[in-house]
Design a protein around this motif. Sequence first.
Motif, PDB file in Angstrom:
ATOM      1  N   PHE A  10       1.069  -1.086  -0.472  1.00 18.01           N
ATOM      2  CA  PHE A  10      -0.162  -0.191   0.125  1.00 18.01           C
ATOM      3  C   PHE A  10       0.927   1.127   0.074  1.00 18.01           C
ATOM      4  CE2 PHE A  10      -2.241   3.269   1.318  1.00 18.01           C
ATOM      5  CZ  PHE A  10      -3.962   3.470   1.295  1.00 18.01           C
ATOM      6  N   LEU A  11       1.049   1.976  -0.875  1.00 19.36           N
ATOM      7  CA  LEU A  11       1.359   3.712  -1.143  1.00 19.36           C
ATOM      8  C   LEU A  11       0.906   4.753  -1.464  1.00 19.36           C
ATOM      9  CD1 LEU A  11       2.325   4.166  -4.004  1.00 19.36           C
ATOM     10  CD2 LEU A  11       2.891   2.302  -3.962  1.00 19.36           C
ATOM     11  N   LEU A  12       1.178   5.862  -0.438  1.00 21.16           N
ATOM     12  CA  LEU A  12       0.871   6.982  -0.736  1.00 21.16           C
ATOM     13  C   LEU A  12       1.572   8.259  -0.783  1.00 21.16           C
ATOM     14  CD1 LEU A  12       0.647   9.280   1.878  1.00 21.16           C
ATOM     15  CD2 LEU A  12      -1.009   7.455   2.177  1.00 21.16           C
ATOM     16  N   VAL A  13       1.749   9.024  -2.154  1.00 19.48           N
ATOM     17  CA  VAL A  13       1.875  10.454  -1.805  1.00 19.48           C
ATOM     18  C   VAL A  13       1.781  11.273  -1.158  1.00 19.48           C
ATOM     19  CG1 VAL A  13       2.979  11.556  -3.398  1.00 19.48           C
ATOM     20  CG2 VAL A  13       3.105  10.059  -4.014  1.00 19.48           C
ATOM     21  N   ALA A  14       2.985  12.407  -0.164  1.00 15.35           N
ATOM     22  CA  ALA A  14       1.786  12.896   0.817  1.00 15.35           C
ATOM     23  C   ALA A  14       2.804  14.408   0.610  1.00 15.35           C
ATOM     24  CB  ALA A  14       2.549  12.304   2.466  1.00 15.35           C
ATOM     25  N   ASN A  15       1.949  15.267   1.330  1.00 17.85           N
ATOM     26  CA  ASN A  15       1.951  16.835   0.897  1.00 17.85           C
ATOM     27  C   ASN A  15       2.524  17.232   2.291  1.00 17.85           C
ATOM     28  OD1 ASN A  15       2.488  19.761   1.454  1.00 17.85           O
ATOM     29  ND2 ASN A  15       0.803  20.188  -0.403  1.00 17.85           N
ATOM     30  N   ARG A  16       3.945  16.681   2.530  1.00 20.27           N
ATOM     31  CA  ARG A  16       4.356  16.910   4.602  1.00 20.27           C
ATOM     32  C   ARG A  16       4.948  18.223   4.909  1.00 20.27           C
ATOM     33  NH1 ARG A  16       8.293  15.993   6.897  1.00 20.27           N
ATOM     34  NH2 ARG A  16      10.912  15.763   6.061  1.00 20.27           N
ATOM     35  N   PHE A  17       4.694  19.026   6.103  1.00 18.76           N
ATOM     36  CA  PHE A  17       4.717  19.912   6.625  1.00 18.76           C
ATOM     37  C   PHE A  17       6.385  19.019   7.035  1.00 18.76           C
ATOM     38  CE2 PHE A  17       5.709  22.607   9.655  1.00 18.76           C
ATOM     39  CZ  PHE A  17       5.326  23.830   9.333  1.00 18.76           C
ATOM     40  N   ARG A  18       7.500  19.880   6.370  1.00 21.05           N
ATOM     41  CA  ARG A  18       8.567  19.799   7.366  1.00 21.05           C
ATOM     42  C   ARG A  18       9.115  20.368   8.938  1.00 21.05           C
ATOM     43  NH1 ARG A  18      12.876  18.569   4.354  1.00 21.05           N
ATOM     44  NH2 ARG A  18      13.725  20.153   5.672  1.00 21.05           N
ATOM     45  N   ARG A  44      11.499  24.269  15.963  1.00 22.66           N
ATOM     46  CA  ARG A  44      11.996  23.691  17.250  1.00 22.66           C
ATOM     47  C   ARG A  44      10.172  23.875  18.052  1.00 22.66           C
ATOM     48  NH1 ARG A  44      16.675  26.926  19.311  1.00 22.66           N
ATOM     49  NH2 ARG A  44      15.098  26.460  20.939  1.00 22.66           N
ATOM     50  N   PRO A  45       9.791  22.792  18.895  1.00 24.16           N
ATOM     51  CA  PRO A  45       8.832  22.353  19.891  1.00 24.16           C
ATOM     52  C   PRO A  45       8.705  23.912  20.209  1.00 24.16           C
ATOM     53  CG  PRO A  45      10.046  21.023  20.011  1.00 24.16           C
ATOM     54  CD  PRO A  45      10.590  21.458  19.011  1.00 24.16           C
ATOM     55  N   ASP A  46      10.240  24.572  21.079  1.00 28.96           N
ATOM     56  CA  ASP A  46       9.511  25.985  21.721  1.00 28.96           C
ATOM     57  C   ASP A  46       9.365  26.448  21.537  1.00 28.96           C
ATOM     58  OD1 ASP A  46      12.193  25.152  20.866  1.00 28.96           O
ATOM     59  OD2 ASP A  46      13.203  26.068  22.498  1.00 28.96           O
ATOM     60  N   ILE A  47       9.282  26.795  20.475  1.00 28.79           N
ATOM     61  CA  ILE A  47       9.907  28.254  19.609  1.00 28.79           C
ATOM     62  C   ILE A  47       8.572  27.999  18.887  1.00 28.79           C
ATOM     63  CG2 ILE A  47      10.353  29.799  17.789  1.00 28.79           C
ATOM     64  CD1 ILE A  47      13.063  28.537  18.387  1.00 28.79           C
ATOM     65  N   LYS A  48       7.335  29.202  19.069  1.00 30.03           N
ATOM     66  CA  LYS A  48       6.011  28.788  18.318  1.00 30.03           C
ATOM     67  C   LYS A  48       6.207  29.570  16.833  1.00 30.03           C
ATOM     68  CE  LYS A  48       1.084  30.437  18.532  1.00 30.03           C
ATOM     69  NZ  LYS A  48      -0.443  30.341  19.788  1.00 30.03           N
ATOM     70  N   ASP A  49       6.499  30.311  16.185  1.00 27.44           N
ATOM     71  CA  ASP A  49       6.829  30.536  14.934  1.00 27.44           C
ATOM     72  C   ASP A  49       8.257  30.239  14.833  1.00 27.44           C
ATOM     73  OD1 ASP A  49       4.046  31.641  14.704  1.00 27.44           O
ATOM     74  OD2 ASP A  49       4.605  33.618  15.662  1.00 27.44           O
ATOM     75  N   CYS A  50       8.493  29.727  14.250  1.00 28.57           N
ATOM     76  CA  CYS A  50       9.609  28.626  13.661  1.00 28.57           C
ATOM     77  C   CYS A  50      10.186  29.249  11.988  1.00 28.57           C
ATOM     78  CB  CYS A  50       9.798  27.250  13.756  1.00 28.57           C
ATOM     79  SG  CYS A  50       8.973  26.095  13.199  1.00 28.57           S
ATOM     80  N   GLY A  51       9.454  29.830  11.476  1.00 28.15           N
ATOM     81  CA  GLY A  51       9.409  30.139  10.465  1.00 28.15           C
ATOM     82  C   GLY A  51      10.686  30.639   9.621  1.00 28.15           C
ATOM     83  N   PRO A  52      11.021  29.877   8.150  1.00 26.79           N
ATOM     84  CA  PRO A  52      10.315  30.091   7.247  1.00 26.79           C
ATOM     85  C   PRO A  52       9.978  28.266   7.328  1.00 26.79           C
ATOM     86  CG  PRO A  52      11.940  29.906   6.044  1.00 26.79           C
ATOM     87  CD  PRO A  52      12.366  30.090   8.002  1.00 26.79           C
ATOM     88  N   PHE A  53       8.601  28.318   6.663  1.00 33.05           N
ATOM     89  CA  PHE A  53       7.787  27.196   7.008  1.00 33.05           C
ATOM     90  C   PHE A  53       8.325  26.551   5.876  1.00 33.05           C
ATOM     91  CE2 PHE A  53       5.073  29.537  10.122  1.00 33.05           C
ATOM     92  CZ  PHE A  53       5.931  29.064  11.029  1.00 33.05           C
ATOM     93  N   GLU A  54       7.914  25.000   5.625  1.00 33.08           N
ATOM     94  CA  GLU A  54       8.238  24.675   4.322  1.00 33.08           C
ATOM     95  C   GLU A  54       7.446  23.074   4.619  1.00 33.08           C
ATOM     96  OE1 GLU A  54      13.031  25.111   2.546  1.00 33.08           O
ATOM     97  OE2 GLU A  54      12.556  23.301   3.664  1.00 33.08           O
ATOM     98  N   ARG A  55       6.752  23.156   3.267  1.00 37.04           N
ATOM     99  CA  ARG A  55       6.165  21.746   2.541  1.00 37.04           C
ATOM    100  C   ARG A  55       6.639  20.831   1.933  1.00 37.04           C
ATOM    101  NH1 ARG A  55       1.252  20.366   4.670  1.00 37.04           N
ATOM    102  NH2 ARG A  55       0.265  21.217   5.227  1.00 37.04           N
ATOM    103  N   THR A  56       6.691  19.818   1.710  1.00 35.39           N
ATOM    104  CA  THR A  56       7.662  18.855   0.502  1.00 35.39           C
ATOM    105  C   THR A  56       6.426  17.423   0.172  1.00 35.39           C
ATOM    106  OG1 THR A  56       9.488  17.533   0.089  1.00 35.39           O
ATOM    107  CG2 THR A  56       9.116  17.672   1.575  1.00 35.39           C
ATOM    108  N   LEU A  57       7.263  16.681  -1.117  1.00 36.06           N
ATOM    109  CA  LEU A  57       6.335  15.349  -1.688  1.00 36.06           C
ATOM    110  C   LEU A  57       7.198  14.635  -0.760  1.00 36.06           C
ATOM    111  CD1 LEU A  57       4.822  16.501  -5.071  1.00 36.06           C
ATOM    112  CD2 LEU A  57       3.818  16.456  -2.555  1.00 36.06           C
ATOM    113  N   SER A  58       6.060  14.002  -0.042  1.00 37.99           N
ATOM    114  CA  SER A  58       6.341  12.563   0.480  1.00 37.99           C
ATOM    115  C   SER A  58       6.094  11.297  -0.365  1.00 37.99           C
ATOM    116  CB  SER A  58       6.966  12.337   1.809  1.00 37.99           C
ATOM    117  OG  SER A  58       7.326  13.065   2.373  1.00 37.99           O
ATOM    118  N   ALA A  59       6.803  10.116  -0.530  1.00 35.20           N
ATOM    119  CA  ALA A  59       6.518   8.817  -0.943  1.00 35.20           C
ATOM    120  C   ALA A  59       6.526   7.367   0.650  1.00 35.20           C
ATOM    121  CB  ALA A  59       7.043   7.868  -1.151  1.00 35.20           C
TER     122      ALA A  59
END
Length: 166
Positions: free
Chosen positions: A53-61, A66-81
């Motif tokens: 079973f496979l899928l292609v995801a548009n994932r948030f990187r 860092r979880p201790d910083i609310k706004d850690c941008g710049p933000f990115e997305r990428t494709l993942s198999a």
Amino acid sequence: MTQADAPRAVSTGRTPLRLRAEDEEDLAVISACLQDALVAVGDFAYDPDAQVFLLVANRFRWEDCRPDIKDCGPFERTLSAVTFDNVTAAAYRGFQRGEKDRILCLLAIRLAADGAKVSPGLTLDLDFAAHARIRLTASALRVRVRDFGDPWPTPWQPGHELNETV
């Protein structure tokens, strides 16, 4: 565990993600990396003969935040198999396979919470927002994730209320 001992997200720059899960702990890491991934229903495929079973995801990187910083941008997305091996059955709930353009938001991938188990295998749930789910029956746990293509910028960081449940 002190805050100094807590795991921290480390920026990987543009290094593509490559992960493999063969146990529940590994699966939790993959689930965290794919949280809030956007997946079109038309980007799922199940090959019963190959038991894949496979899928292609548009994932948030998330690895660049860092979880201790609310706004850690710049933000990115990428494709993942994302590939699930040893799959003997796939079931869908909360959407129709014919809704090819419908976009689902992945919340978590985990072993089935309701105790569903097959002998000698296991059951995996891919839980999406709006109560959609893909349930995979597998003879063994083997999941692979691999980024492909270049990441792109996004102004939006996914956010969740603390009381949200899957």
